[in-house]
Scaffold this motif. Structure first.
Motif, PDB file in Angstrom:
ATOM      1  N   ALA A  85       0.855  -1.189   0.000  1.00 49.01           N
ATOM      2  CA  ALA A  85       0.000   0.000   0.000  1.00 49.01           C
ATOM      3  C   ALA A  85       0.887   1.234   0.000  1.00 49.01           C
ATOM      4  CB  ALA A  85      -0.915   0.004   1.215  1.00 49.01           C
ATOM      5  N   HIS A  86       0.615   2.136  -0.931  1.00 47.88           N
ATOM      6  CA  HIS A  86       1.423   3.352  -1.045  1.00 47.88           C
ATOM      7  C   HIS A  86       0.490   4.551  -1.122  1.00 47.88           C
ATOM      8  CE1 HIS A  86       4.770   5.939  -2.524  1.00 47.88           C
ATOM      9  NE2 HIS A  86       3.761   6.577  -3.118  1.00 47.88           N
ATOM     10  N   PHE A  87       0.769   5.563  -0.288  1.00 46.81           N
ATOM     11  CA  PHE A  87      -0.039   6.777  -0.285  1.00 46.81           C
ATOM     12  C   PHE A  87       0.870   7.997  -0.436  1.00 46.81           C
ATOM     13  CE2 PHE A  87      -2.763   3.694   1.712  1.00 46.81           C
ATOM     14  CZ  PHE A  87      -4.053   4.058   1.329  1.00 46.81           C
ATOM     15  N   GLY A  88       0.695   8.720  -1.517  1.00 46.84           N
ATOM     16  CA  GLY A  88       1.386   9.976  -1.730  1.00 46.84           C
ATOM     17  C   GLY A  88       0.344  11.089  -1.747  1.00 46.84           C
ATOM     18  N   CYS A  89       0.026  11.595  -0.593  1.00 50.91           N
ATOM     19  CA  CYS A  89      -1.068  12.552  -0.479  1.00 50.91           C
ATOM     20  C   CYS A  89      -0.894  13.381   0.793  1.00 50.91           C
ATOM     21  CB  CYS A  89      -2.422  11.824  -0.460  1.00 50.91           C
ATOM     22  SG  CYS A  89      -2.577  10.585   0.860  1.00 50.91           S
ATOM     23  N   HIS A  90      -1.934  14.092   1.182  1.00 48.53           N
ATOM     24  CA  HIS A  90      -1.892  14.870   2.412  1.00 48.53           C
ATOM     25  C   HIS A  90      -2.403  14.027   3.585  1.00 48.53           C
ATOM     26  CE1 HIS A  90      -0.915  18.618   0.404  1.00 48.53           C
ATOM     27  NE2 HIS A  90      -1.886  18.406  -0.472  1.00 48.53           N
ATOM     28  N   ALA A  91      -2.027  14.426   4.787  1.00 47.43           N
ATOM     29  CA  ALA A  91      -2.502  13.762   6.004  1.00 47.43           C
ATOM     30  C   ALA A  91      -2.676  14.808   7.083  1.00 47.43           C
ATOM     31  CB  ALA A  91      -1.524  12.686   6.453  1.00 47.43           C
ATOM     32  N   ALA A  92      -3.439  14.470   8.105  1.00 48.51           N
ATOM     33  CA  ALA A  92      -3.656  15.392   9.214  1.00 48.51           C
ATOM     34  C   ALA A  92      -3.789  14.617  10.503  1.00 48.51           C
ATOM     35  CB  ALA A  92      -4.909  16.242   8.979  1.00 48.51           C
ATOM     36  N   THR A  93      -3.246  15.169  11.579  1.00 46.23           N
ATOM     37  CA  THR A  93      -3.379  14.576  12.905  1.00 46.23           C
ATOM     38  C   THR A  93      -4.158  15.525  13.795  1.00 46.23           C
ATOM     39  OG1 THR A  93      -1.249  15.520  13.559  1.00 46.23           O
ATOM     40  CG2 THR A  93      -1.233  13.266  12.724  1.00 46.23           C
ATOM     41  N   ASP A  94      -4.826  14.955  14.775  1.00 47.61           N
ATOM     42  CA  ASP A  94      -5.610  15.741  15.725  1.00 47.61           C
ATOM     43  C   ASP A  94      -4.919  15.661  17.082  1.00 47.61           C
ATOM     44  OD1 ASP A  94      -7.412  16.864  17.461  1.00 47.61           O
ATOM     45  OD2 ASP A  94      -9.166  15.880  16.597  1.00 47.61           O
ATOM     46  N   PRO A  95      -4.292  16.761  17.547  1.00 51.54           N
ATOM     47  CA  PRO A  95      -3.567  16.727  18.818  1.00 51.54           C
ATOM     48  C   PRO A  95      -4.440  16.322  20.000  1.00 51.54           C
ATOM     49  CG  PRO A  95      -3.056  18.727  17.598  1.00 51.54           C
ATOM     50  CD  PRO A  95      -4.211  18.070  16.894  1.00 51.54           C
ATOM     51  N   ALA A  96      -5.734  16.581  19.919  1.00 58.07           N
ATOM     52  CA  ALA A  96      -6.626  16.260  21.027  1.00 58.07           C
ATOM     53  C   ALA A  96      -7.143  14.835  20.972  1.00 58.07           C
ATOM     54  CB  ALA A  96      -7.804  17.231  21.043  1.00 58.07           C
ATOM     55  N   ALA A  97      -7.211  14.261  19.764  1.00 50.32           N
ATOM     56  CA  ALA A  97      -7.762  12.909  19.608  1.00 50.32           C
ATOM     57  C   ALA A  97      -6.967  12.175  18.541  1.00 50.32           C
ATOM     58  CB  ALA A  97      -9.247  12.980  19.226  1.00 50.32           C
ATOM     59  N   PRO A  98      -5.961  11.378  18.920  1.00 56.27           N
ATOM     60  CA  PRO A  98      -5.117  10.705  17.943  1.00 56.27           C
ATOM     61  C   PRO A  98      -5.880   9.777  17.005  1.00 56.27           C
ATOM     62  CG  PRO A  98      -4.711   9.875  20.169  1.00 56.27           C
ATOM     63  CD  PRO A  98      -5.540  11.108  20.309  1.00 56.27           C
ATOM     64  N   SER A  99      -7.001   9.209  17.469  1.00 58.01           N
ATOM     65  CA  SER A  99      -7.787   8.336  16.603  1.00 58.01           C
ATOM     66  C   SER A  99      -8.497   9.123  15.516  1.00 58.01           C
ATOM     67  CB  SER A  99      -8.814   7.556  17.427  1.00 58.01           C
ATOM     68  OG  SER A  99      -9.693   8.438  18.098  1.00 58.01           O
ATOM     69  N   GLY A 100      -8.402  10.451  15.580  1.00 53.36           N
ATOM     70  CA  GLY A 100      -8.998  11.294  14.552  1.00 53.36           C
ATOM     71  C   GLY A 100      -8.051  11.605  13.413  1.00 53.36           C
ATOM     72  N   ALA A 101      -6.836  11.055  13.419  1.00 51.83           N
ATOM     73  CA  ALA A 101      -5.885  11.260  12.325  1.00 51.83           C
ATOM     74  C   ALA A 101      -6.448  10.679  11.035  1.00 51.83           C
ATOM     75  CB  ALA A 101      -4.548  10.614  12.659  1.00 51.83           C
ATOM     76  N   VAL A 102      -6.192  11.361   9.923  1.00 51.67           N
ATOM     77  CA  VAL A 102      -6.748  10.926   8.643  1.00 51.67           C
ATOM     78  C   VAL A 102      -5.734  11.095   7.518  1.00 51.67           C
ATOM     79  CG1 VAL A 102      -9.118  11.496   9.297  1.00 51.67           C
ATOM     80  CG2 VAL A 102      -7.720  13.203   8.111  1.00 51.67           C
ATOM     81  N   LEU A 103      -5.894  10.270   6.496  1.00 55.34           N
ATOM     82  CA  LEU A 103      -5.247  10.499   5.217  1.00 55.34           C
ATOM     83  C   LEU A 103      -6.255  11.248   4.351  1.00 55.34           C
ATOM     84  CD1 LEU A 103      -3.601   7.017   4.512  1.00 55.34           C
ATOM     85  CD2 LEU A 103      -2.374   9.178   4.814  1.00 55.34           C
ATOM     86  N   HIS A 104      -5.862  12.379   3.812  1.00 55.75           N
ATOM     87  CA  HIS A 104      -6.735  13.133   2.919  1.00 55.75           C
ATOM     88  C   HIS A 104      -6.544  12.592   1.506  1.00 55.75           C
ATOM     89  CE1 HIS A 104      -8.184  15.893   5.883  1.00 55.75           C
ATOM     90  NE2 HIS A 104      -6.970  16.327   6.182  1.00 55.75           N
ATOM     91  N   LEU A 105      -7.511  11.834   1.038  1.00 49.89           N
ATOM     92  CA  LEU A 105      -7.405  11.226  -0.275  1.00 49.89           C
ATOM     93  C   LEU A 105      -7.501  12.289  -1.370  1.00 49.89           C
ATOM     94  CD1 LEU A 105      -9.687   8.116   0.346  1.00 49.89           C
ATOM     95  CD2 LEU A 105      -7.184   8.267   0.494  1.00 49.89           C
ATOM     96  N   PRO A 106      -6.846  12.067  -2.509  1.00 47.59           N
ATOM     97  CA  PRO A 106      -6.862  13.060  -3.581  1.00 47.59           C
ATOM     98  C   PRO A 106      -8.257  13.358  -4.132  1.00 47.59           C
ATOM     99  CG  PRO A 106      -5.059  11.524  -3.897  1.00 47.59           C
ATOM    100  CD  PRO A 106      -5.895  10.974  -2.784  1.00 47.59           C
ATOM    101  N   SER A 107      -9.219  12.486  -3.873  1.00 45.46           N
ATOM    102  CA  SER A 107     -10.590  12.718  -4.331  1.00 45.46           C
ATOM    103  C   SER A 107     -11.298  13.782  -3.498  1.00 45.46           C
ATOM    104  CB  SER A 107     -11.393  11.415  -4.262  1.00 45.46           C
ATOM    105  OG  SER A 107     -11.513  10.984  -2.908  1.00 45.46           O
ATOM    106  N   GLY A 108     -10.703  14.163  -2.360  1.00 42.99           N
ATOM    107  CA  GLY A 108     -11.337  15.102  -1.456  1.00 42.99           C
ATOM    108  C   GLY A 108     -11.960  14.432  -0.252  1.00 42.99           C
ATOM    109  N   GLU A 109     -11.997  13.103  -0.254  1.00 37.83           N
ATOM    110  CA  GLU A 109     -12.534  12.343   0.876  1.00 37.83           C
ATOM    111  C   GLU A 109     -11.419  12.021   1.862  1.00 37.83           C
ATOM    112  OE1 GLU A 109     -15.921   9.532  -0.764  1.00 37.83           O
ATOM    113  OE2 GLU A 109     -14.216   9.569  -2.157  1.00 37.83           O
ATOM    114  N   SER A 110     -11.795  11.503   3.026  1.00 38.53           N
ATOM    115  CA  SER A 110     -10.826  11.192   4.075  1.00 38.53           C
ATOM    116  C   SER A 110     -10.835   9.717   4.407  1.00 38.53           C
ATOM    117  CB  SER A 110     -11.130  12.002   5.343  1.00 38.53           C
ATOM    118  OG  SER A 110     -10.994  13.385   5.090  1.00 38.53           O
TER     119      SER A 110
END
Length: 266
Positions: free
Chosen positions: A130-155
């Motif tokens: 599995a390879h992901f070349g995209c954006h990502a985001a982490t939530d300092p308050a809730a680590p389980s809220g971290a997401v990969l921002h897919l190029p389609s605009g979805e998470s």
């Protein structure tokens, strides 16, 4: 040991697994080095010139990853899921992803609008690589809220990654910002996107500790796959180790770039 001859006799590189706690999760322990020009202490130097470093959230996770690595191996066979943002968004990323796809013998990567959440989850369920070349985001308050921002605009949140459970998983390469960064509030739990792939069943993964530049990510991606699945057939940990050392050699004065990349798992 000096940088010129890090492994006496040309033997195998020694391995070390870091299990950091607290604030140490945010530190690039694999990049530690002494910079004193007058230092003559035996063995003093840089970790990158001494050992191959890997990170794990805990010993149970390491045992889990090793068991899967032994059963599945890390050959470049099986299906591959490759996701990338378009060139106009992250220059170099799509081209590097296509390069990786060629080495893996995979089809056309999911680029841009093609990388929908539905398509990614469908591919992830049966992916060996599995390879992901995209954006990502982490939530300092809730680590389980971290997401990969897919190029389609979805998470793609970490909980969905953990639930994927691909039966043939071998390696995940996450060329996105901060995929190995955990919450400051819950730093002892080491919950982040990279560890989510380990929990999903991938024996080994590559992530990043902070924001990365797409141009350098392009170089690291190409170099890593060339080493990991090319003629040299290096394992993922050793392949990333040498890729980071090569980048450090090019820009030694910019550790914020080359120290961002980390190997996790077996």
């Amino acid at each position: 040991m000096g940088a010129a001859d890090p492994v006496p006799g040309g033997g195998p590189w020694p391995r070390i697994w870091w299990v950091p706690t607290g604030a140490f999760h945010a530190l690039p322990l694999h990049a530690a080095q002494c910079t004193r020009p007058d230092c003559d202490l035996p063995g003093c130097g840089a970790a990158l010139d001494t050992v191959v470093s890997s990170y794990v959230p805990g010993f149970q996770t390491l045992a889990y990853a090793r068991a899967r690595a032994e059963r599945r191996g890390l050959d470049a066979d099986g299906s591959a899921l490759l996701v990338a943002a378009p060139e106009e968004e992250l220059p170099g990323v799509a081209a590097a992803t296509r390069y990786a796809a060629g080495l893996l013998g995979a089809g056309e990567p999911l680029i841009g609008d093609a990388a929908t959440r539905e398509a990614v989850l469908a591919g992830l369920g049966g992916a060996a690589w599995a390879h992901f070349g995209c954006h990502a985001a982490t939530d300092p308050a809730a680590p389980s809220g971290a997401v990969l921002h897919l190029p389609s605009g979805e998470s793609l949140p970490v909980l969905d990654i953990c639930r994927a459970r691909p039966g043939t998983a071998r390696l995940a390469f996450l060329a996105a910002c901060g995929t190995a960064r955990t919450s400051e509030r819950l730093s002892d739990e080491a919950i982040h996107i990279t560890s989510a792939f380990l929990l999903a069943g991938f024996p080994t993964a590559v992530g990043t500790l902070w924001e990365i530049d797409s141009t350098h990510a392009d170089h690291v991606t190409r170099d890593f796959y060339g080493r990991a699945v090319g003629e040299s057939g290096q394992g993922p940990a050793l392949a990333l180790h040498h890729s980071v050392r090569a980048l450090r050699e090019r820009i030694p004065e910019r550790p914020h770039i080359w120290a961002a990349y980390v190997h996790a798992g077996a």
